[in-house]
Design a protein around this motif. Structure first.
Motif, short mmCIF file in Angstrom:
data_model
loop_
_atom_site.label_atom_id
_atom_site.label_comp_id
_atom_site.label_asym_id
_atom_site.label_seq_id
_atom_site.Cartn_x
_atom_site.Cartn_y
_atom_site.Cartn_z
N TRP A 11 -6.69 -6.64 -5.93
CA TRP A 11 -5.57 -7.12 -5.86
C TRP A 11 -4.94 -8.59 -6.42
O TRP A 11 -4.24 -9.42 -5.84
N LYS A 16 -10.99 -15.01 -11.20
CA LYS A 16 -10.97 -14.70 -12.65
C LYS A 16 -10.81 -16.28 -13.30
O LYS A 16 -11.76 -16.35 -14.31
N ASN A 38 3.08 -16.48 -12.26
CA ASN A 38 2.74 -15.71 -10.80
C ASN A 38 1.34 -16.02 -10.47
O ASN A 38 0.98 -16.02 -9.26
N ALA A 39 0.52 -16.12 -11.50
CA ALA A 39 -0.70 -16.21 -11.50
C ALA A 39 -1.23 -17.64 -10.91
O ALA A 39 -0.36 -18.63 -11.20
N HIS A 41 -4.80 -19.66 -11.05
CA HIS A 41 -6.24 -19.61 -11.38
C HIS A 41 -6.91 -20.89 -11.18
O HIS A 41 -6.47 -22.00 -11.56
N GLY A 125 7.47 -8.80 -1.82
CA GLY A 125 6.66 -10.16 -1.65
C GLY A 125 6.23 -10.84 -2.68
O GLY A 125 5.16 -11.20 -3.00
N THR A 126 7.38 -10.89 -3.65
CA THR A 126 6.94 -11.39 -5.18
C THR A 126 6.92 -12.76 -4.90
O THR A 126 7.14 -13.52 -3.76
N THR A 127 6.37 -13.44 -6.04
CA THR A 127 6.15 -15.02 -5.96
C THR A 127 7.43 -15.65 -6.34
O THR A 127 7.41 -17.01 -6.38
N ILE A 131 9.44 -13.16 -12.49
CA ILE A 131 8.56 -12.58 -13.39
C ILE A 131 9.33 -10.97 -13.69
O ILE A 131 9.50 -10.66 -14.66
N ALA A 221 -4.42 -11.81 -15.62
CA ALA A 221 -3.83 -12.35 -14.56
C ALA A 221 -3.68 -11.15 -13.63
O ALA A 221 -3.90 -9.95 -13.87
N LEU A 226 -2.42 -4.39 -8.96
CA LEU A 226 -1.14 -4.84 -9.14
C LEU A 226 -0.48 -4.43 -10.38
O LEU A 226 0.68 -4.85 -10.92
N GLY A 272 1.30 -10.73 -0.38
CA GLY A 272 2.43 -10.08 -0.39
C GLY A 272 2.67 -8.58 0.20
O GLY A 272 1.35 -8.33 1.03
#
Ligand code: GDP
Ligand code: IMO
Ligand code: MG
Length: 428
Positions: A11, A16, A38-39, A41, A125-127, A131, A221, A226, A272
């Motif tokens: 998820w 990555k 939303n990623a 890294h 539960g989005t960022t 997006i 990502a 997801l 989320g």
């Protein structure tokens, strides 16, 4: 030439960024193909932690060609903040290229994401980075692309059309004052001017690199679960992190892809809402969260933690055609006496070996576990596979057996040097 896709098998947040950075030493081109900021890294180089949201994780090699593909959604404010951040760290971002066909996240996308998360009858539960609303406009064919920002007349036309509709929606449905068109026009036109030197025909550039036998790495990502088509819908993101997304999100044909590498943590996390069969809502979950520092890179939210789920990994292997697995954060399990691996689900008394085709059933799936002994020793400094504790090797070998995909890389810490290579990618 080698075109290699590196993507999340769970998820998201599988590590990555670290593995992309590691492989980017050899790859000549690194491309992001979907998602947006939303990623989150994370890359750790010489004990310094860098966090990226939009720019490919290959950027830490000076001048490396790093491409933001057409499948990505770009918030220009975040893009320029990230470029400044790279420059402040004395790094060279001259290799950054942007597809003119990538869509642009506008202020009303962020506003709608926030309002719809707060007021909606159920939460994803989005960022709240805009997006979903940006991809909605893309699919609806109203979206604004990077290339539109480069032409004042075209931009005026598409912005006018969008704002008329968005302001009506905001004012009449959501009791929001709406946005001023002129102000947005001027600021985004300015962003367009700043973006222009980076804008390219990304598909042409990547295909030419492949024609010249260069190694190209596609950095996914989010993660397989997801994915808007194959994930735990509706608790998913609005793009395709799965392998096919690398083709549609960059303009490279599937016949050119040589390897698809799935990155998975040695356990499972999720941020989320949504079903998560192996979630641990107890001290074991807390221990993994603390040991793995499982807090969101983008939103700081505590990540939900649980045991490794190989039903999910088998599903990821199938959906993506994985040719290799990377197991990260094995060191996080160092202190655990026993470990559990979920090998199947019990759904209403029936034993399921495969991921349920009706995703609504996942919430009612009870994990069936295999118990394995822990290794109870520090693995973070181990440099060779043969020196891993026998129980750690057994754990990894059992994962390979159950998923039926070989493990090519094992990660034992956030640093570049905390990486064991078992199978070569790009001759690494
Ligand atoms: P991504 O979204 O998949 O790039 O992953 P994130 O960067 O959001 O989260 C992964 C976190 O784990 C980051 O803080 C990494 O520095 C860290 N990390 C990556 N690999 C390892 C590892 O093998 N061991 C440990 N302890 N941390 C790791
Ligand atoms: P990386 O690339 C983990 C999750 C959000 C939410 C859902 C939808 O760092 O692995 P969105 O804002 O995309 O509309 O939110 O997707 N999500 C992630 N979870 N890692 C990510 O990215 C994520 N990007 C989005 O928490 O559940
Ligand atoms: Mg992340």
């Amino acid at each position: 030439m080698s075109a290699v896709v590196l993507l999340g098998a769970q998820w998201g947040d599988e590590g990555k960024g670290k593995i992309t950075d590691f492989l980017a030493e050899r790859a000549e081109v690194v491309c992001r193909y979907q998602g947006g900021n939303n990623a989150g890294h994370t890359v750790v180089i010489k004990n310094k932690t860098y966090k990226l949201h939009l720019i490919p994780s290959g950027i830490f090699y000076p001048g490396k060609l790093c491409i933001i593909g057409n499948g990505v959604v770009i918030d220009p404010e975040v893009l320029f903040k990230e470029l400044d951040y790279i420059k402040e760290n004395n790094l060279d971002a001259s290799g950054l290229r942007i597809s003119g066909s990538a869509h642009v996240i506008m202020p009303y996308h962020k506003c709608l994401d926030e309002i719809q998360e707060e007021l909606g009858s159920f939460k994803i539960g989005t960022t709240k980075r805009g997006i979903g609303p940006c991809y909605m406009d893309k699919i609806f064919r109203w979206g604004i692309r990077v290339s539109d920002l480069l032409d004042p007349a075209i931009f005026k036309e598409v912005l006018d059309r969008n704002l008329k509709e968005k302001n009506l929606l905001l004012q009449r449905v959501y009791n929001h004052p709406g946005f001023d068109c002129q102000e947005m026009y001027e600021s985004y036109l300015e962003y367009g001017k700043k973006m222009k030197p980076h804008v390219v025909d990304a598909s042409l550039l990547i295909n030419k690199a492949l024609d010249e036998n260069k190694d190209v790495l596609f950095e996914g990502a989010q993660g397989t679960l997801l994915d808007v088509d194959h994930g735990t819908y509706p608790f998913v993101t609005s793009s395709n992190p799965t392998a096919g997304g690398a083709c549609t999100g960059t303009g490279v044909g599937p016949t050119r892809i040589k390897e698809v590498i799935g990155v998975a943590k040695a356990y499972t996390t999720r941020v989320g809402e949504g079903p998560f069969p192996t979630e641990l809502k107890n001290a074991d979950g807390e221990n993994i969260r603390n040991a793995g520092q499982e807090y969101g890179t983008t939103t700081g939210r505590p990540r939900r933690c649980g045991w490794l789920d190989v039903v999910i990994l088998r599903y990821a292997a199938r959906i993506n055609g994985l040719s290799q697995l990377v197991i990260t954060k094995l060191d996080v399990l160092d202190k655990l006496e026993t470990l559990k691996i979920c090998t199947g689900y019990r759904y209403k008394g029936e034993l399921l070996k495969e991921f349920p085709p009706n995703i609504k059933h996942l919430a009612d799936c009870e994990p069936v576990y295999e118990i394995m002994p822990g290794w109870m020793s520090d693995t973070s400094e181990i440099k060779e596979y043969k020196n891993l504790p026998p129980n750690a090797k057994r754990y990894l070998e059992r994962i390979e057996e159950l998923v039926k995909v070989k493990i090519g890389i094992v990660s034992l810490g956030p640093g570049r040097e905390q990486t064991i290579i078992l199978s070569k990618v790009f001759g690494n």
